[in-house]
Scaffold this motif. Structure first.
Motif, PDB file in Angstrom:
ATOM      1  N   CYS A  49       0.839  -1.196   0.000  1.00  0.00           N
ATOM      2  CA  CYS A  49       0.000   0.000   0.000  1.00  0.00           C
ATOM      3  C   CYS A  49       0.871   1.241   0.000  1.00  0.00           C
ATOM      4  CB  CYS A  49      -0.923   0.009   1.215  1.00  0.00           C
ATOM      5  SG  CYS A  49      -0.043   0.144   2.800  1.00  0.00           S
ATOM      6  N   SER A  50       0.273   2.373  -0.250  1.00  0.00           N
ATOM      7  CA  SER A  50       0.960   3.645  -0.091  1.00  0.00           C
ATOM      8  C   SER A  50       1.154   3.912   1.394  1.00  0.00           C
ATOM      9  CB  SER A  50       0.135   4.772  -0.719  1.00  0.00           C
ATOM     10  OG  SER A  50       0.579   6.029  -0.250  1.00  0.00           O
ATOM     11  N   ALA A  51       2.252   4.558   1.734  1.00  0.00           N
ATOM     12  CA  ALA A  51       2.491   4.899   3.138  1.00  0.00           C
ATOM     13  C   ALA A  51       1.393   5.806   3.685  1.00  0.00           C
ATOM     14  CB  ALA A  51       3.857   5.578   3.282  1.00  0.00           C
ATOM     15  N   HIS A  52       0.736   6.552   2.808  1.00  0.00           N
ATOM     16  CA  HIS A  52      -0.341   7.440   3.233  1.00  0.00           C
ATOM     17  C   HIS A  52      -1.539   6.659   3.789  1.00  0.00           C
ATOM     18  CE1 HIS A  52       1.596  10.973   1.467  1.00  0.00           C
ATOM     19  NE2 HIS A  52       1.891  10.216   0.446  1.00  0.00           N
ATOM     20  N   GLU A  53      -1.624   5.365   3.478  1.00  0.00           N
ATOM     21  CA  GLU A  53      -2.782   4.562   3.878  1.00  0.00           C
ATOM     22  C   GLU A  53      -2.510   3.640   5.063  1.00  0.00           C
ATOM     23  OE1 GLU A  53      -3.692   4.791  -0.822  1.00  0.00           O
ATOM     24  OE2 GLU A  53      -2.669   3.066   0.039  1.00  0.00           O
ATOM     25  N   VAL A  54      -1.270   3.662   5.571  1.00  0.00           N
ATOM     26  CA  VAL A  54      -0.866   2.730   6.618  1.00  0.00           C
ATOM     27  C   VAL A  54      -1.730   2.860   7.869  1.00  0.00           C
ATOM     28  CG1 VAL A  54       0.984   2.121   8.218  1.00  0.00           C
ATOM     29  CG2 VAL A  54       1.502   2.479   5.797  1.00  0.00           C
ATOM     30  N   LYS A  55      -1.905   4.069   8.361  1.00  0.00           N
ATOM     31  CA  LYS A  55      -2.637   4.282   9.613  1.00  0.00           C
ATOM     32  C   LYS A  55      -4.055   3.715   9.521  1.00  0.00           C
ATOM     33  CE  LYS A  55      -3.753   7.920  12.983  1.00  0.00           C
ATOM     34  NZ  LYS A  55      -5.231   7.792  13.022  1.00  0.00           N
ATOM     35  N   ALA A  56      -4.753   4.019   8.435  1.00  0.00           N
ATOM     36  CA  ALA A  56      -6.131   3.545   8.281  1.00  0.00           C
ATOM     37  C   ALA A  56      -6.185   2.025   8.172  1.00  0.00           C
ATOM     38  CB  ALA A  56      -6.758   4.183   7.039  1.00  0.00           C
ATOM     39  N   ILE A  57      -5.193   1.430   7.488  1.00  0.00           N
ATOM     40  CA  ILE A  57      -5.168  -0.021   7.336  1.00  0.00           C
ATOM     41  C   ILE A  57      -4.922  -0.703   8.678  1.00  0.00           C
ATOM     42  CG2 ILE A  57      -3.800  -1.941   6.390  1.00  0.00           C
ATOM     43  CD1 ILE A  57      -3.492  -0.228   3.839  1.00  0.00           C
ATOM     44  N   LYS A  58      -3.978  -0.195   9.449  1.00  0.00           N
ATOM     45  CA  LYS A  58      -3.696  -0.772  10.764  1.00  0.00           C
ATOM     46  C   LYS A  58      -4.935  -0.706  11.656  1.00  0.00           C
ATOM     47  CE  LYS A  58       0.967  -1.318  10.462  1.00  0.00           C
ATOM     48  NZ  LYS A  58       1.754  -2.533  10.746  1.00  0.00           N
ATOM     49  N   GLU A  59      -5.633   0.415  11.597  1.00  0.00           N
ATOM     50  CA  GLU A  59      -6.831   0.577  12.426  1.00  0.00           C
ATOM     51  C   GLU A  59      -7.952  -0.363  11.990  1.00  0.00           C
ATOM     52  OE1 GLU A  59      -7.696   4.711  12.038  1.00  0.00           O
ATOM     53  OE2 GLU A  59      -6.255   5.337  13.585  1.00  0.00           O
ATOM     54  N   ALA A  60      -8.008  -0.670  10.690  1.00  0.00           N
ATOM     55  CA  ALA A  60      -9.089  -1.505  10.163  1.00  0.00           C
ATOM     56  C   ALA A  60      -8.774  -3.000  10.234  1.00  0.00           C
ATOM     57  CB  ALA A  60      -9.379  -1.119   8.713  1.00  0.00           C
ATOM     58  N   THR A  61      -7.504  -3.358  10.489  1.00  0.00           N
ATOM     59  CA  THR A  61      -7.112  -4.775  10.524  1.00  0.00           C
ATOM     60  C   THR A  61      -6.553  -5.131  11.899  1.00  0.00           C
ATOM     61  OG1 THR A  61      -4.967  -4.206   9.504  1.00  0.00           O
ATOM     62  CG2 THR A  61      -6.743  -4.932   8.028  1.00  0.00           C
ATOM     63  N   ARG A  62      -5.249  -5.150  12.025  1.00  0.00           N
ATOM     64  CA  ARG A  62      -4.613  -5.449  13.306  1.00  0.00           C
ATOM     65  C   ARG A  62      -3.225  -4.803  13.323  1.00  0.00           C
ATOM     66  NH1 ARG A  62      -4.469 -10.288  10.210  1.00  0.00           N
ATOM     67  NH2 ARG A  62      -2.320 -10.958   9.751  1.00  0.00           N
ATOM     68  N   LYS A  63      -2.690  -4.637  14.504  1.00  0.00           N
ATOM     69  CA  LYS A  63      -1.434  -3.901  14.673  1.00  0.00           C
ATOM     70  C   LYS A  63      -0.273  -4.560  13.938  1.00  0.00           C
ATOM     71  CE  LYS A  63       1.486  -1.771  18.226  1.00  0.00           C
ATOM     72  NZ  LYS A  63       1.713  -1.590  19.684  1.00  0.00           N
ATOM     73  N   ASN A  64      -0.231  -5.918  13.940  1.00  0.00           N
ATOM     74  CA  ASN A  64       0.889  -6.620  13.310  1.00  0.00           C
ATOM     75  C   ASN A  64       0.634  -6.950  11.840  1.00  0.00           C
ATOM     76  OD1 ASN A  64      -1.022  -8.626  13.663  1.00  0.00           O
ATOM     77  ND2 ASN A  64       0.429 -10.164  14.407  1.00  0.00           N
ATOM     78  N   PHE A  65      -0.391  -6.361  11.238  1.00  0.00           N
ATOM     79  CA  PHE A  65      -0.686  -6.551   9.820  1.00  0.00           C
ATOM     80  C   PHE A  65       0.344  -5.771   9.023  1.00  0.00           C
ATOM     81  CE2 PHE A  65      -3.443  -5.846   5.992  1.00  0.00           C
ATOM     82  CZ  PHE A  65      -3.762  -7.166   5.723  1.00  0.00           C
ATOM     83  N   ILE A  66       1.088  -6.471   8.164  1.00  0.00           N
ATOM     84  CA  ILE A  66       2.199  -5.858   7.434  1.00  0.00           C
ATOM     85  C   ILE A  66       1.704  -4.825   6.425  1.00  0.00           C
ATOM     86  CG2 ILE A  66       4.001  -6.305   5.709  1.00  0.00           C
ATOM     87  CD1 ILE A  66       4.453  -9.010   7.099  1.00  0.00           C
ATOM     88  N   CYS A  67       2.351  -3.661   6.451  1.00  0.00           N
ATOM     89  CA  CYS A  67       2.131  -2.654   5.411  1.00  0.00           C
ATOM     90  C   CYS A  67       3.466  -2.425   4.704  1.00  0.00           C
ATOM     91  CB  CYS A  67       1.617  -1.355   6.000  1.00  0.00           C
ATOM     92  SG  CYS A  67      -0.106  -1.425   6.551  1.00  0.00           S
ATOM     93  N   LEU A  68       3.576  -2.942   3.494  1.00  0.00           N
ATOM     94  CA  LEU A  68       4.769  -2.765   2.673  1.00  0.00           C
ATOM     95  C   LEU A  68       4.500  -1.628   1.702  1.00  0.00           C
ATOM     96  CD1 LEU A  68       7.047  -5.326   0.967  1.00  0.00           C
ATOM     97  CD2 LEU A  68       5.918  -3.619  -0.441  1.00  0.00           C
ATOM     98  N   THR A  69       5.363  -0.628   1.719  1.00  0.00           N
ATOM     99  CA  THR A  69       5.087   0.572   0.939  1.00  0.00           C
ATOM    100  C   THR A  69       6.149   0.835  -0.115  1.00  0.00           C
ATOM    101  OG1 THR A  69       6.128   1.893   2.680  1.00  0.00           O
ATOM    102  CG2 THR A  69       3.755   1.650   2.776  1.00  0.00           C
ATOM    103  N   PRO A  70       5.751   0.773  -1.397  1.00  0.00           N
ATOM    104  CA  PRO A  70       6.628   1.209  -2.482  1.00  0.00           C
ATOM    105  C   PRO A  70       6.486   2.722  -2.647  1.00  0.00           C
ATOM    106  CG  PRO A  70       4.623   0.298  -3.385  1.00  0.00           C
ATOM    107  CD  PRO A  70       4.511   0.177  -1.883  1.00  0.00           C
ATOM    108  N   GLY A  71       7.076   3.262  -3.701  1.00  0.00           N
ATOM    109  CA  GLY A  71       6.951   4.691  -3.938  1.00  0.00           C
ATOM    110  C   GLY A  71       7.726   5.512  -2.928  1.00  0.00           C
ATOM    111  N   ILE A  72       8.799   4.943  -2.364  1.00  0.00           N
ATOM    112  CA  ILE A  72       9.607   5.675  -1.389  1.00  0.00           C
ATOM    113  C   ILE A  72      10.735   6.401  -2.111  1.00  0.00           C
ATOM    114  CG2 ILE A  72      11.090   5.468   0.646  1.00  0.00           C
ATOM    115  CD1 ILE A  72       8.114   4.897   1.197  1.00  0.00           C
ATOM    116  N   ARG A  73      10.842   7.683  -1.840  1.00  0.00           N
ATOM    117  CA  ARG A  73      11.866   8.515  -2.471  1.00  0.00           C
ATOM    118  C   ARG A  73      12.507   9.411  -1.415  1.00  0.00           C
ATOM    119  NH1 ARG A  73      10.784   5.501  -5.972  1.00  0.00           N
ATOM    120  NH2 ARG A  73      10.242   5.877  -8.148  1.00  0.00           N
ATOM    121  N   PRO A  74      13.850   9.453  -1.357  1.00  0.00           N
ATOM    122  CA  PRO A  74      14.494  10.419  -0.463  1.00  0.00           C
ATOM    123  C   PRO A  74      14.092  11.831  -0.848  1.00  0.00           C
ATOM    124  CG  PRO A  74      16.073   8.816  -1.297  1.00  0.00           C
ATOM    125  CD  PRO A  74      14.816   8.627  -2.085  1.00  0.00           C
ATOM    126  N   ALA A  75      14.095  12.736   0.101  1.00  0.00           N
ATOM    127  CA  ALA A  75      13.710  14.120  -0.166  1.00  0.00           C
ATOM    128  C   ALA A  75      14.548  14.702  -1.305  1.00  0.00           C
ATOM    129  CB  ALA A  75      13.891  14.963   1.093  1.00  0.00           C
TER     130      ALA A  75
END
Length: 230
Positions: free
Chosen positions: A155-181
């Motif tokens: 998922c996008s890192a922007h969606e991590v918080k909502a996904i964790k809240e809707a599933t479980r704390k240890n549910f993996i969120c792997l985020t592509p689209g990562i770019r250094p500033a």
């Protein structure tokens, strides 16, 4: 448990390109790498065996999406390659995801793609005819993935918080689209820096061109790893 190494996307066209790139790293530096469709289809299973022989961890990013029995059989093959993680499309449904888990077994991590980070909300609503917000679609797919017994989602890192809240704390969120500033975003629509992804709760990050196309890939990798690990 959060993976402290950034996952390097080995988006190279040939086996020799991979060998040349990996040779830039000290033997004791054990990496976590992503092998995607281009490389796997060009080289075949041998690329996984080679990378594993060097002691690196492998995320085989093939995004399987087919009828349950076909996906189950394919996952059994991938399990024999010793992959550490692989994935399916959540759009394949709960039955397909359960079959994938059965075929892969309980050792490797199995995650699902929600919406690709290259997909905008407008494209989703137009092409897929999903008439909700992009965030709602992602959370829905994540809940179905958890229901199927998988380990997490891409998922996008922007969606991590909502996904964790809707599933479980240890549910993996792997985020592509990562770019250094300050780096180019390329074809990604939704991007985030390693530090931001760490702060927001991502468990794995995937970084490609900022490392693989850097003037000094080892220096770039270490800088991103330091920023990501906090």
């Amino acid at each position: 448990m959060r993976e402290t190494r950034p996952v390097i996307a080995l988006d190279f066209p040939t086996f020799e390109d991979v060998k040349t790139f990996l040779a830039l790293f000290p033997e004791e530096e054990k990496l976590y790498v992503k092998i995607g469709m281009e490389l796997y289809y060009a080289v075949g299973p041998e690329i996984v065996r080679y990378v594993k022989s060097l002691g690196h961890s492998v995320f085989l990013d093939l995004k399987l999406h087919d009828i349950p029995n076909t996906v189950k059989s394919a996952m059994a093959v991938l399990a024999n390659l010793g992959v550490d993680m692989t994935n399916v499309h959540a759009a394949g449904g709960v039955e397909m995801m359960k079959a994938a888990r059965e075929g892969l077994g309980q050792g490797p991590k199995l995650i699902a793609v929600t919406q690709l980070t290259s997909t905008s909300e407008e494209q989703m609503q137009d092409y897929q005819n999903i008439q909700t917000s992009l965030a709602q679609s992602v959370v829905h797919y994540a809940q179905k993935t958890a229901e199927a017994g998988l380990d997490g989602v891409v998922c996008s890192a922007h969606e991590v918080k909502a996904i964790k809240e809707a599933t479980r704390k240890n549910f993996i969120c792997l985020t592509p689209g990562i770019r250094p500033a300050g780096s180019a975003i390329g074809d990604q629509k939704r991007v985030m820096t390693p530090a931001d992804a760490q702060a927001i709760g991502s468990d794995y990050i995937v970084v490609g061109r900022p490392i693989t196309q850097a003037e000094d890939p080892l220096v770039a990798y270490k800088a991103i790893k330091e920023e990501w690990s906090g």
